[in-house]
Design an enzyme around this catalytic site. Structure first.
Site, PDB file in Angstrom:
ATOM      1  N   THR A  13       0.830  -1.215   0.000  1.00 19.97           N
ATOM      2  CA  THR A  13       0.000   0.000   0.000  1.00 19.97           C
ATOM      3  C   THR A  13       0.865   1.267   0.000  1.00 19.97           C
ATOM      4  O   THR A  13       0.734   2.130  -0.879  1.00 19.97           O
ATOM      5  CB  THR A  13      -0.918   0.006   1.242  1.00 19.97           C
ATOM      6  OG1 THR A  13      -1.663  -1.207   1.250  1.00 19.97           O
ATOM      7  CG2 THR A  13      -1.874   1.177   1.222  1.00 19.97           C
ATOM      8  N   ALA A  33      13.749  19.733  -3.621  1.00 15.89           N
ATOM      9  CA  ALA A  33      14.909  19.020  -3.067  1.00 15.89           C
ATOM     10  C   ALA A  33      16.226  19.528  -3.653  1.00 15.89           C
ATOM     11  O   ALA A  33      17.279  19.331  -3.069  1.00 15.89           O
ATOM     12  CB  ALA A  33      14.763  17.530  -3.333  1.00 15.89           C
ATOM     13  N   LYS A 105       6.543   2.172  12.508  1.00 16.38           N
ATOM     14  CA  LYS A 105       6.423   2.655  13.894  1.00 16.38           C
ATOM     15  C   LYS A 105       6.829   1.595  14.909  1.00 16.38           C
ATOM     16  O   LYS A 105       7.407   1.903  15.946  1.00 16.38           O
ATOM     17  CB  LYS A 105       5.004   3.142  14.183  1.00 16.38           C
ATOM     18  CG  LYS A 105       3.891   2.154  13.823  1.00 16.38           C
ATOM     19  CD  LYS A 105       3.254   2.491  12.513  1.00 16.38           C
ATOM     20  CE  LYS A 105       2.524   1.292  11.946  1.00 16.38           C
ATOM     21  NZ  LYS A 105       1.393   1.636  11.136  1.00 16.38           N
ATOM     22  N   GLU A 129       8.891  10.213   9.483  1.00 17.55           N
ATOM     23  CA  GLU A 129       7.659  11.010   9.560  1.00 17.55           C
ATOM     24  C   GLU A 129       6.406  10.151   9.340  1.00 17.55           C
ATOM     25  O   GLU A 129       5.379  10.346   9.996  1.00 17.55           O
ATOM     26  CB  GLU A 129       7.709  12.134   8.509  1.00 17.55           C
ATOM     27  CG  GLU A 129       6.515  13.044   8.507  1.00 17.55           C
ATOM     28  CD  GLU A 129       6.384  13.860   9.792  1.00 17.55           C
ATOM     29  OE1 GLU A 129       7.218  14.726  10.022  1.00 17.55           O
ATOM     30  OE2 GLU A 129       5.428  13.609  10.560  1.00 17.55           O
ATOM     31  N   GLY A 187      -7.103  -1.164   3.283  1.00 21.68           N
ATOM     32  CA  GLY A 187      -5.648  -1.051   3.453  1.00 21.68           C
ATOM     33  C   GLY A 187      -5.237  -0.203   4.645  1.00 21.68           C
ATOM     34  O   GLY A 187      -4.098   0.242   4.731  1.00 21.68           O
ATOM     35  N   GLU A 190      -3.435  -2.919  10.271  1.00 21.14           N
ATOM     36  CA  GLU A 190      -2.136  -3.586  10.343  1.00 21.14           C
ATOM     37  C   GLU A 190      -2.283  -5.030   9.873  1.00 21.14           C
ATOM     38  O   GLU A 190      -3.380  -5.581   9.873  1.00 21.14           O
ATOM     39  CB  GLU A 190      -1.640  -3.584  11.797  1.00 21.14           C
ATOM     40  CG  GLU A 190      -1.337  -2.208  12.327  1.00 21.14           C
ATOM     41  CD  GLU A 190      -0.314  -1.483  11.490  1.00 21.14           C
ATOM     42  OE1 GLU A 190       0.814  -1.955  11.346  1.00 21.14           O
ATOM     43  OE2 GLU A 190      -0.651  -0.410  10.945  1.00 21.14           O
ATOM     44  N   LYS A 205       3.124   4.542  18.268  1.00 22.28           N
ATOM     45  CA  LYS A 205       3.184   5.942  17.811  1.00 22.28           C
ATOM     46  C   LYS A 205       3.315   6.897  19.001  1.00 22.28           C
ATOM     47  O   LYS A 205       4.066   7.879  18.941  1.00 22.28           O
ATOM     48  CB  LYS A 205       1.930   6.257  16.986  1.00 22.28           C
ATOM     49  CG  LYS A 205       1.866   5.442  15.693  1.00 22.28           C
ATOM     50  CD  LYS A 205       0.479   5.493  15.071  1.00 22.28           C
ATOM     51  CE  LYS A 205       0.400   4.679  13.789  1.00 22.28           C
ATOM     52  NZ  LYS A 205      -0.989   4.454  13.345  1.00 22.28           N
ATOM     53  N   GLY A 302      -3.373   4.934   4.721  1.00 21.29           N
ATOM     54  CA  GLY A 302      -3.711   4.937   3.300  1.00 21.29           C
ATOM     55  C   GLY A 302      -2.477   5.151   2.438  1.00 21.29           C
ATOM     56  O   GLY A 302      -1.435   5.583   2.916  1.00 21.29           O
TER      57      GLY A 302
HETATM   58  N1  HSE Z   1      -3.037   0.577  11.002  1.00 21.95           N
HETATM   59  C1  HSE Z   1      -2.675   1.946  11.066  1.00 21.95           C
HETATM   60  C2  HSE Z   1      -3.939   2.762  11.344  1.00 21.95           C
HETATM   61  C3  HSE Z   1      -2.041   2.375   9.776  1.00 21.95           C
HETATM   62  O1  HSE Z   1      -5.038   2.225  11.218  1.00 21.95           O
HETATM   63  O2  HSE Z   1      -3.817   3.902  11.718  1.00 21.95           O
HETATM   64  C4  HSE Z   1      -1.244   3.628   9.885  1.00 21.95           C
HETATM   65  O3  HSE Z   1      -0.206   3.519  10.796  1.00 21.95           O
END
Ligand code: HSE
Length: 436
Positions: A13, A33, A105, A129, A187, A190, A205, A302
């Site tokens: 994705t 850049a 993450k 990021e 998508g 996880e 996170k 996404g």
């Molecule tokens: N699985 C994560 C979410 C994807 O749903 O936020 C982005 O880190």
């Protein structure tokens, strides 16, 4: 100047999104850049799919180590996810003197301290990021934009899947499993969806955000994590009746005693902007002492939203390719030798307000017993609702909102309330934050 050659690990994705964004905005990206940025070599488990996402001009392999060992590659973009082999690949890339951009993450939250130390030694950058809140540039905002502040606390809706599920349950009365399936198809979720619904992804996170905000090493193992699987339609409705929304919130707060790091379902007053962040969207509210509250909102998952953050990191790394390694923005916002060992508080030590829902016999004295237990522990009741027994049920439903108390006191109160003959089952307890 020749374009920078990028090695891409993973064409799923986010990998596909990154290829799309680099191609779609190639000219603007090069103007920003100072050089073009090109995916020269990509590792994929599906060669056909890699071609479909526009990588037909790149060299392709199924062995990711070939990419990190390739002498032409200057920046490795790791979009495989998970702990292994991502960790081995990132460390090998660093060892080979390559800069790394990652959206991983889990990897940063658990192994970031080791990875940043290796990168520091080799004079390369590791940019991440896209690891937090997808397309929202929250890391840049905290690390650079708020660098003049002492950050007091932050609170975020940082898992799109969980927020999508809670929103659909509230708005459409849909089933938990049904909404989760849709998030997977889109998508967002996880590979292991328990990471989303049990709060592990959000804790990854939050760990990163807390380090950036307070200048502390990454300590995922000390983050308190509670999922959303036990939230019922009744809780959502009662919270609403009392003027609140239930959100799966990550909270990091600096107190005089230490740092709070916790992920759990939370009631938030519905008038707060963050309480109205719905669907797959993410938001992070940051309280700085100079600026006051600032709110960052956007798509948290996404393909192209996350790619937006990956490409921003690629532009950053490209710009600094010629800069002195000692004058770069530090990985965790503070200089590596200036990280502090603030105590991360266990959940029993934190202080918050609570929503309680319990079923009790509908007879005189029952409520008095409950309020006496709370009163003896200095827990004050802020709001109260009682629902008559539903048909076929002999117990009334009681909903209480309390003032802020230490979690240890609330645990004691719940043990005593649950021991009352007149109270059934377990008491539902959801933490409440006013975020004022
Ligand atoms: N699985 C994560 C979410 C994807 O749903 O936020 C982005 O880190």
């Amino acid at each position: 100047m020749k374009p920078v050659k990028v090695g891409l690990l993973g064409t799923g994705t986010v990998g596909g999104g990154t290829a799309t964004v680099l191609k779609q905005n190639a000219e603007e990206i090069a103007r920003r850049a100072g050089r073009g940025i090109e995916i020269d070599f990509a590792a994929t488990l599906d060669l056909e799919q890699a071609k479909k996402v526009g990588l037909d001009h790149a060299r392709l392999t199924t062995d990711a180590f070939e990419v990190v060992n390739d002498p032409d590659i200057e920046i490795v973009v790791e979009l495989i996810g998970g702990y292994s082999p991502a960790k081995e690949l990132v460390l090998a890339a660093i060892e080979n003197g390559k800069h790394v951009v990652t959206a991983n993450k889990a990897l940063i939250a658990l192994h970031g301290n080791e990875i940043f130390a290796a990168a520091q030694k080799k004079g390369v950058m590791v940019a991440f990021e896209a690891a937090v809140a997808g397309g929202i540039p929250i890391i840049k905002a905290i690390r650079e934009g708020l660098a003049g502040n002492r950050i007091e606390w932050l609170a975020g809706i940082i898992n799109g899947t969980g927020n999508f599920i809670l929103t659909e349950m509230r708005d459409k009365g849909r089933d938990f499993d049904d909404v989760l399936k849709e998030a997977q198809e889109l998508g967002y979720a996880e590979a292991d969806p328990t990471f989303d619904v049990e709060g592990i992804d959000a804790a990854h996170k939050l760990t990163i955000l807390a380090s950036l905000a307070f200048g502390i090493p990454l300590q995922f193992e000390k983050a308190y994590t509670e999922g959303i699987t036990k939230i019922t339609a009744e809780d959502v409705a009662y919270a609403s009746e009392l003027g609140y929304r239930i959100k799966h919130l990550g909270v990091a707060r600096r107190t005089v005693r230490g740092v709070e790091m916790r992920v759990h379902p939370t009631l938030i007053p519905h008038r707060r902007l963050i309480a109205n962040v719905d669907g797959v969207m993410n938001a992070v509210l940051v309280q700085g002492d100079a600026v006051g509250p600032t709110l960052y909102y956007g798509a948290g998952a996404g393909d192209t939203p996350t790619a937006s953050a990956v490409v921003a990191d690629l532009v950053d790394v490209t710009r600094t390719l010629t800069a002195d390694p000692n004058n770069r923005v530090p990985h965790l916002a503070f200089q590596p030798d200036q990280l502090s060992d603030l105590w991360v508080m266990p959940i029993e030590e934190i202080e918050t307000a609570y929503y309680l829902r319990l079923q009790a016999d509908d007879r005189p004295g029952v409520l008095a017993d409950i309020t006496r237990i709370l009163g003896d522990l200095e827990i004050s009741i802020e709001a109260f609702l009682q629902k008559e027994p539903r048909e076929g049920v002999d117990k009334a439903e009681i909903i209480l909102l309390t003032n802020r108390v230490q979690e240890a006191a609330m645990i004691k109160a719940l043990q005593q309330i649950e021991a009352l003959q007149s109270v059934a089952d377990k008491v539902t307890r959801i933490r409440l934050e006013t975020l004022g």
